[in-house]
Design a protein around this motif. Structure first.
Motif, PDB file in Angstrom:
ATOM      1  N   TYR A   1       8.948  -2.661   3.884  1.00 13.90           N
ATOM      2  CA  TYR A   1       8.503  -1.562   4.742  1.00 13.90           C
ATOM      3  C   TYR A   1       7.848  -0.449   3.945  1.00 13.90           C
ATOM      4  O   TYR A   1       6.847   0.122   4.336  1.00 13.90           O
ATOM      5  CB  TYR A   1       9.693  -1.021   5.524  1.00 13.90           C
ATOM      6  CG  TYR A   1       9.298  -0.195   6.727  1.00 13.90           C
ATOM      7  CD1 TYR A   1       9.929   1.005   6.985  1.00 13.90           C
ATOM      8  CD2 TYR A   1       8.318  -0.625   7.603  1.00 13.90           C
ATOM      9  CE1 TYR A   1       9.588   1.754   8.090  1.00 13.90           C
ATOM     10  CE2 TYR A   1       7.953   0.119   8.701  1.00 13.90           C
ATOM     11  CZ  TYR A   1       8.601   1.318   8.950  1.00 13.90           C
ATOM     12  OH  TYR A   1       8.252   2.056  10.047  1.00 13.90           O
ATOM     13  N   TYR A   2       8.432  -0.155   2.811  1.00 15.71           N
ATOM     14  CA  TYR A   2       7.933   0.975   2.036  1.00 15.71           C
ATOM     15  C   TYR A   2       7.135   0.476   0.845  1.00 15.71           C
ATOM     16  O   TYR A   2       7.463  -0.515   0.233  1.00 15.71           O
ATOM     17  CB  TYR A   2       9.103   1.817   1.530  1.00 15.71           C
ATOM     18  CG  TYR A   2      10.156   2.091   2.570  1.00 15.71           C
ATOM     19  CD1 TYR A   2      11.497   1.829   2.329  1.00 15.71           C
ATOM     20  CD2 TYR A   2       9.799   2.594   3.823  1.00 15.71           C
ATOM     21  CE1 TYR A   2      12.452   2.070   3.288  1.00 15.71           C
ATOM     22  CE2 TYR A   2      10.754   2.826   4.786  1.00 15.71           C
ATOM     23  CZ  TYR A   2      12.081   2.567   4.514  1.00 15.71           C
ATOM     24  OH  TYR A   2      13.025   2.800   5.457  1.00 15.71           O
ATOM     25  N   GLN A   3       6.106   1.198   0.517  1.00 19.21           N
ATOM     26  CA  GLN A   3       5.322   0.927  -0.690  1.00 19.21           C
ATOM     27  C   GLN A   3       4.863  -0.525  -0.737  1.00 19.21           C
ATOM     28  O   GLN A   3       4.876  -1.155  -1.779  1.00 19.21           O
ATOM     29  CB  GLN A   3       6.142   1.219  -1.942  1.00 19.21           C
ATOM     30  CG  GLN A   3       6.735   2.605  -1.992  1.00 19.21           C
ATOM     31  CD  GLN A   3       7.646   2.774  -3.189  1.00 19.21           C
ATOM     32  OE1 GLN A   3       7.267   2.476  -4.308  1.00 19.21           O
ATOM     33  NE2 GLN A   3       8.859   3.242  -2.948  1.00 19.21           N
ATOM     34  N   GLU A   4       4.489  -1.027   0.379  1.00 23.30           N
ATOM     35  CA  GLU A   4       4.103  -2.431   0.450  1.00 23.30           C
ATOM     36  C   GLU A   4       2.814  -2.567   1.247  1.00 23.30           C
ATOM     37  O   GLU A   4       2.630  -1.896   2.265  1.00 23.30           O
ATOM     38  CB  GLU A   4       5.224  -3.241   1.108  1.00 23.30           C
ATOM     39  CG  GLU A   4       4.988  -4.727   1.170  1.00 23.30           C
ATOM     40  CD  GLU A   4       5.093  -5.420  -0.180  1.00 23.30           C
ATOM     41  OE1 GLU A   4       5.736  -4.876  -1.081  1.00 23.30           O
ATOM     42  OE2 GLU A   4       4.544  -6.522  -0.303  1.00 23.30           O
ATOM     43  N   THR A   5       1.966  -3.442   0.791  1.00 20.30           N
ATOM     44  CA  THR A   5       0.682  -3.636   1.447  1.00 20.30           C
ATOM     45  C   THR A   5       0.854  -4.221   2.843  1.00 20.30           C
ATOM     46  O   THR A   5       1.615  -5.175   3.035  1.00 20.30           O
ATOM     47  CB  THR A   5      -0.193  -4.572   0.610  1.00 20.30           C
ATOM     48  OG1 THR A   5      -0.404  -3.972  -0.671  1.00 20.30           O
ATOM     49  CG2 THR A   5      -1.531  -4.819   1.274  1.00 20.30           C
ATOM     50  N   GLN A   6       0.148  -3.648   3.784  1.00 22.25           N
ATOM     51  CA  GLN A   6       0.094  -4.193   5.133  1.00 22.25           C
ATOM     52  C   GLN A   6      -1.186  -5.018   5.263  1.00 22.25           C
ATOM     53  O   GLN A   6      -2.274  -4.541   4.939  1.00 22.25           O
ATOM     54  CB  GLN A   6       0.095  -3.065   6.168  1.00 22.25           C
ATOM     55  CG  GLN A   6       1.401  -2.298   6.176  1.00 22.25           C
ATOM     56  CD  GLN A   6       1.398  -1.141   7.146  1.00 22.25           C
ATOM     57  OE1 GLN A   6       0.662  -1.119   8.121  1.00 22.25           O
ATOM     58  NE2 GLN A   6       2.233  -0.153   6.866  1.00 22.25           N
ATOM     59  N   TYR A   7      -1.036  -6.232   5.732  1.00 25.61           N
ATOM     60  CA  TYR A   7      -2.171  -7.125   5.931  1.00 25.61           C
ATOM     61  C   TYR A   7      -2.502  -7.162   7.415  1.00 25.61           C
ATOM     62  O   TYR A   7      -1.616  -7.397   8.235  1.00 25.61           O
ATOM     63  CB  TYR A   7      -1.854  -8.525   5.404  1.00 25.61           C
ATOM     64  CG  TYR A   7      -1.722  -8.533   3.904  1.00 25.61           C
ATOM     65  CD1 TYR A   7      -0.488  -8.324   3.295  1.00 25.61           C
ATOM     66  CD2 TYR A   7      -2.845  -8.715   3.093  1.00 25.61           C
ATOM     67  CE1 TYR A   7      -0.365  -8.297   1.916  1.00 25.61           C
ATOM     68  CE2 TYR A   7      -2.728  -8.703   1.708  1.00 25.61           C
ATOM     69  CZ  TYR A   7      -1.491  -8.486   1.133  1.00 25.61           C
ATOM     70  OH  TYR A   7      -1.377  -8.444  -0.235  1.00 25.61           O
TER      71      TYR A   7
ATOM     72  N   TYR B   1      -3.909   3.588   0.257  1.00 23.76           N
ATOM     73  CA  TYR B   1      -4.406   2.231   0.401  1.00 23.76           C
ATOM     74  C   TYR B   1      -5.885   2.278   0.745  1.00 23.76           C
ATOM     75  O   TYR B   1      -6.318   3.071   1.584  1.00 23.76           O
ATOM     76  CB  TYR B   1      -3.656   1.517   1.531  1.00 23.76           C
ATOM     77  CG  TYR B   1      -2.161   1.443   1.331  1.00 23.76           C
ATOM     78  CD1 TYR B   1      -1.351   2.546   1.542  1.00 23.76           C
ATOM     79  CD2 TYR B   1      -1.565   0.244   0.928  1.00 23.76           C
ATOM     80  CE1 TYR B   1       0.016   2.475   1.351  1.00 23.76           C
ATOM     81  CE2 TYR B   1      -0.191   0.164   0.745  1.00 23.76           C
ATOM     82  CZ  TYR B   1       0.586   1.284   0.956  1.00 23.76           C
ATOM     83  OH  TYR B   1       1.948   1.207   0.765  1.00 23.76           O
TER      84      TYR B   1
ATOM     85  N   TYR C   1      -8.967   0.009   2.282  1.00 26.68           N
ATOM     86  CA  TYR C   1      -9.314  -1.177   3.043  1.00 26.68           C
ATOM     87  C   TYR C   1     -10.817  -1.191   3.289  1.00 26.68           C
ATOM     88  O   TYR C   1     -11.472  -0.148   3.299  1.00 26.68           O
ATOM     89  CB  TYR C   1      -8.622  -1.193   4.412  1.00 26.68           C
ATOM     90  CG  TYR C   1      -7.135  -1.438   4.382  1.00 26.68           C
ATOM     91  CD1 TYR C   1      -6.241  -0.394   4.209  1.00 26.68           C
ATOM     92  CD2 TYR C   1      -6.625  -2.729   4.553  1.00 26.68           C
ATOM     93  CE1 TYR C   1      -4.867  -0.618   4.199  1.00 26.68           C
ATOM     94  CE2 TYR C   1      -5.259  -2.964   4.549  1.00 26.68           C
ATOM     95  CZ  TYR C   1      -4.388  -1.906   4.372  1.00 26.68           C
ATOM     96  OH  TYR C   1      -3.036  -2.133   4.366  1.00 26.68           O
TER      97      TYR C   1
ATOM     98  N   GLN D   1      -0.199   4.366  -6.190  1.00 30.24           N
ATOM     99  CA  GLN D   1       1.013   5.126  -5.894  1.00 30.24           C
ATOM    100  C   GLN D   1       1.296   6.223  -6.904  1.00 30.24           C
ATOM    101  O   GLN D   1       1.902   7.234  -6.557  1.00 30.24           O
ATOM    102  CB  GLN D   1       2.213   4.199  -5.836  1.00 30.24           C
ATOM    103  CG  GLN D   1       2.212   3.322  -4.599  1.00 30.24           C
ATOM    104  CD  GLN D   1       3.461   2.499  -4.494  1.00 30.24           C
ATOM    105  OE1 GLN D   1       3.729   1.653  -5.326  1.00 30.24           O
ATOM    106  NE2 GLN D   1       4.237   2.750  -3.473  1.00 30.24           N
TER     107      GLN D   1
ATOM    108  N   GLY E   1       8.331   8.084   1.304  1.00 26.13           N
ATOM    109  CA  GLY E   1       8.814   6.803   0.810  1.00 26.13           C
ATOM    110  C   GLY E   1       9.675   6.061   1.796  1.00 26.13           C
ATOM    111  O   GLY E   1      10.122   4.954   1.521  1.00 26.13           O
TER     112      GLY E   1
ATOM    113  N   THR F   1       8.742   5.492   5.138  1.00 25.64           N
ATOM    114  CA  THR F   1       7.986   5.126   6.325  1.00 25.64           C
ATOM    115  C   THR F   1       6.994   4.036   5.992  1.00 25.64           C
ATOM    116  O   THR F   1       6.481   3.974   4.874  1.00 25.64           O
ATOM    117  CB  THR F   1       7.237   6.332   6.921  1.00 25.64           C
ATOM    118  OG1 THR F   1       6.524   5.897   8.089  1.00 25.64           O
ATOM    119  CG2 THR F   1       6.222   6.892   5.939  1.00 25.64           C
TER     120      THR F   1
END
Lengths: 114, 112
Positions: free
Chosen positions: A98-104, B33, B35, B50, B95, B97
């Motif tokens: 959920y956190y600090q992770e890439t959303q595809y 991010y 895109y 980050q 951090g 959400t």
């Protein structure tokens, strides 16, 4: 390479009708999201979902909207009674964490409400 | 409110030229991010930043996050027609959400 898929690619509906937008997230992902993009506007967060519960939702995500993971692969967004202003591109996304992770993101469903 | 602004709004460059797109936040970012979106299509992930001062590169695209974590830039070297599209920056502001806030996008055209 695994990818998020969405169906249908386009949907036209009459105002007041219910629509269900479908998404198949990447198979080992646990967190799922819906965003929307009204034509010419920013991509907006709607809702995030984990372990069969909503984690977060925006002000846009009112009682007309609901999300569900009906089986082990699909993730759906339902709009109960569509309004003209619901016309938008709806994107599904998924991530491993959920956190600090890439959303595809998926390719989107273009919804037109007449 | 959390505002994320991109500049320029649109850009037309000659093939082979370098270009930079900026993304500025009114608040400190937790994560940023980048895109790419082709008109009417989905968002394709490019890079995630980050740490303050972080810089990442992939092929001819380099993304940086400033030390204060309020501004990011995306630099394309020797642009090609395949780089054309809409570039979006998306921000996480804490951090705990997964919600991303997006900028309005920068439309890039590359003239052959």
């Amino acid at each position: 390479e695994p990818e998020v898929t969405q169906t249908p690619s386009h949907q036209v509906t009459q105002m007041g009708q219910e629509v269900i937008l479908r998404c198949v997230p990447i198979s080992n992902h646990l967190y799922f999201y819906w965003y929307r993009q009204i034509l010419g506007q920013k991509v907006e967060f709607l809702v995030s979902f984990y372990n069969n519960e909503i984690s977060e939702k925006s002000e846009i995500f009112d009682d007309q909207f609901s999300v569900e993971r009906p089986d082990g692969s699909n993730f759906t967004l339902k709009i109960r009674s569509t309004k003209l202003e619901d016309s938008a591109m709806y994107f599904c996304a998924s991530s491993r964490e959920y956190y600090q992770e890439t959303q595809y993101f998926g390719p989107g469903t273009r919804l037109l409400v007449l | 409110s959390q505002e994320l602004e991109q500049s320029p709004q649109s850009l037309i460059v000659q093939e082979g030229k370098n270009l930079t797109i900026n993304c500025t936040s009114s608040k400190t970012l937790y994560g940023l991010y980048w895109y790419k979106q082709k008109y009417g299509e989905g968002l394709i992930f490019l890079m995630m930043l980050q740490k303050g001062g972080e810089e990442k590169s992939h092929e001819k695209i380099t993304a940086k996050l400033d030390e204060k974590k309020q501004q990011s830039s995306l630099h394309i070297t020797a642009s090609q027609p395949s780089h054309a599209g809409i570039y979006l920056c998306g921000a996480a502001y804490s951090g705990n959400t997964g919600k991303l806030i997006f900028g309005q996008g920068t439309t890039l055209q590359v003239k052959p």
